[in-house]
Design an enzyme around this catalytic site. Structure first.
Site, PDB file in Angstrom:
ATOM      1  N   CYS B  87       0.238   3.370  -8.777  1.00 55.01           N
ATOM      2  CA  CYS B  87       0.327   2.070  -9.459  1.00 55.01           C
ATOM      3  C   CYS B  87      -0.384   2.131 -10.822  1.00 55.01           C
ATOM      4  O   CYS B  87       0.096   2.796 -11.715  1.00 55.01           O
ATOM      5  CB  CYS B  87      -0.217   0.976  -8.551  1.00 55.01           C
ATOM      6  SG  CYS B  87       0.246  -0.675  -9.081  1.00 55.01           S
ATOM      7  N   HIS B 204       2.425   1.846  -3.109  1.00 53.68           N
ATOM      8  CA  HIS B 204       1.075   2.127  -2.611  1.00 53.68           C
ATOM      9  C   HIS B 204       1.110   2.816  -1.247  1.00 53.68           C
ATOM     10  O   HIS B 204       1.068   2.130  -0.225  1.00 53.68           O
ATOM     11  CB  HIS B 204       0.291   0.813  -2.471  1.00 53.68           C
ATOM     12  CG  HIS B 204      -0.116   0.203  -3.761  1.00 53.68           C
ATOM     13  ND1 HIS B 204      -1.317   0.481  -4.363  1.00 53.68           N
ATOM     14  CD2 HIS B 204       0.512  -0.681  -4.571  1.00 53.68           C
ATOM     15  CE1 HIS B 204      -1.417  -0.203  -5.494  1.00 53.68           C
ATOM     16  NE2 HIS B 204      -0.316  -0.916  -5.642  1.00 53.68           N
ATOM     17  N   GLU B 206      -1.254   4.241   0.244  1.00 54.34           N
ATOM     18  CA  GLU B 206      -2.512   3.985   0.978  1.00 54.34           C
ATOM     19  C   GLU B 206      -2.494   2.640   1.703  1.00 54.34           C
ATOM     20  O   GLU B 206      -3.301   2.388   2.567  1.00 54.34           O
ATOM     21  CB  GLU B 206      -3.709   4.074   0.012  1.00 54.34           C
ATOM     22  CG  GLU B 206      -4.024   2.825  -0.808  1.00 54.34           C
ATOM     23  CD  GLU B 206      -3.063   2.573  -1.971  1.00 54.34           C
ATOM     24  OE1 GLU B 206      -2.082   3.327  -2.110  1.00 54.34           O
ATOM     25  OE2 GLU B 206      -3.301   1.602  -2.718  1.00 54.34           O
TER      26      GLU B 206
END
Lengths: 91, 244
Positions: B87, B204, B206
């Site tokens: 990002c 994302h 994660e």
């Protein structure tokens, strides 16, 4: 050493869709400003430059644009310079 | 393997990333401060996390590029170390010219925060090696400036070099305009550099590492890195073994 007032305008390159500009244009049209077209949105920078000549001042500002103020991958810039009185002589 | 996660002023996904690596993937990870002028010598991968470094002033990523740690990260990448920008991290890597292209404001002008589907375009990279080609991943995006742009020559170079890792797609893996959340050129969601050790992606991974949170498809990125690093260690060990 002279001092110049520099104005820099940074806009998206012509071939890149400026969605913000298009949205503002649509807004202007809905207010009746049908005469207005091709709205582009950009950033404006104003600052002073000290240099030996206007040519040198322009080179300095161009470098500042290429290295930071604009992203050459997506943006164009235009520079205008006008001579100004140095506020305090620090040199 | 060992990760480092860089914290810039305004990073806001650093904790999520540290958590995903340490608690979900079970790997060693250290936080790195943006003012650091050295990196730990045993790092395998540096992650630039999501967020709004320096308030997105001027352009997203434009100021973070001047952080002292970025010089070290450039050197680390030059040595072949793995760098993953997620990002805002992707935006920083393009501004730092570690990756080609740029990220423009979303075509909708809106901040978009939702899960999207990504098609894995190539498994020939340290970031996708554990996936299968054409696999569809469900991973969230959360950004206002994610519209990937590159000039036609640059796009051709990316395609010829098999450097596009992820494209926004339908749940069935079809790359369509309707599946493109932000207007990215060619639905591009993630790329790798020519040397294949620096990756940038807007989604994302994660945030998609536990079923409880909706998806664990993001784990494949970290599994790929683990696979790659282990393979590399094995390669380094092999010649020594054959000498004995």
């Amino acid at each position: 050493m002279q001092q110049f007032a520099a104005s820099v305008i940074v806009t998206l390159r012509q071939n890149i869709a400026d969605v913000q500009g298009k949205t503002i244009e649509d807004g202007l049209h809905s207010l009746g400003f049908m005469q207005i077209r091709n709205v582009r949105v950009g950033k404006f920078f104003h600052f002073s430059v000290q240099a030996a000549s206007e040519e040198e001042a322009r080179q300095i500002v161009e470098q500042a644009c290429v290295k930071l103020l604009a992203n050459p991958v997506i943006e164009d810039f235009s520079i205008s310079l006008t001579p100004e009185e140095a506020e305090v002589s620090e040199l | 393997m060992k990760y480092g996660v860089v914290i810039f002023p305004g990073s806001n996904c650093d904790r999520d990333t540290l958590y995903a690596i340490e608690h979900v993937m079970g790997e060693a990870v250290v936080p790195l401060w943006h003012k650091d002028r050295t990196l730990p010598s045993d790092l395998d991968c540096v992650i630039l996390p999501g967020g709004f470094s320096y308030g997105d002033y001027l352009r997203p990523g434009a100021i973070a590029r001047f952080s002292p740690i970025m010089q070290e990260i450039k050197r680390f990448a030059d040595r072949g170390g793995y760098v993953l920008g997620i990002c805002n991290g992707f935006q920083i890597l393009t501004e730092a010219q570690l990756l080609p292209g740029a990220l423009l404001q979303n075509a909708s002008l809106r901040f978009i925060c939702r899960s999207v589907f990504l098609r894995v375009e190539t498994v020939d990279s340290p970031f996708t090696a554990a996936a299968t080609a054409g696999q569809v991943l469900r991973i969230p995006i959360a950004h206002a400036d994610g519209r990937y742009y590159i000039d036609p020559d640059g796009l051709k170079a990316l395609e010829d070099g098999d450097q596009i890792l992820f494209r926004y797609a339908t749940p069935d893996g079809e790359v369509t305009e309707a599946a493109n959340p932000n207007g990215s050129l060619g639905n591009i969601a993630g790329i790798v550099n020519r040397r294949r050790n620096v990756c940038g992606m807007m989604p994302h991974p994660e945030r998609a590492v536990e079923v409880l949170l909706g998806s664990e498809d993001g784990k494949v990125v970290f599994e790929s890195l683990r696979f790659f690093v282990q393979q590399q260690e094995y390669r380094q060990w092999e010649p020594l073994a054959s000498q004995n």
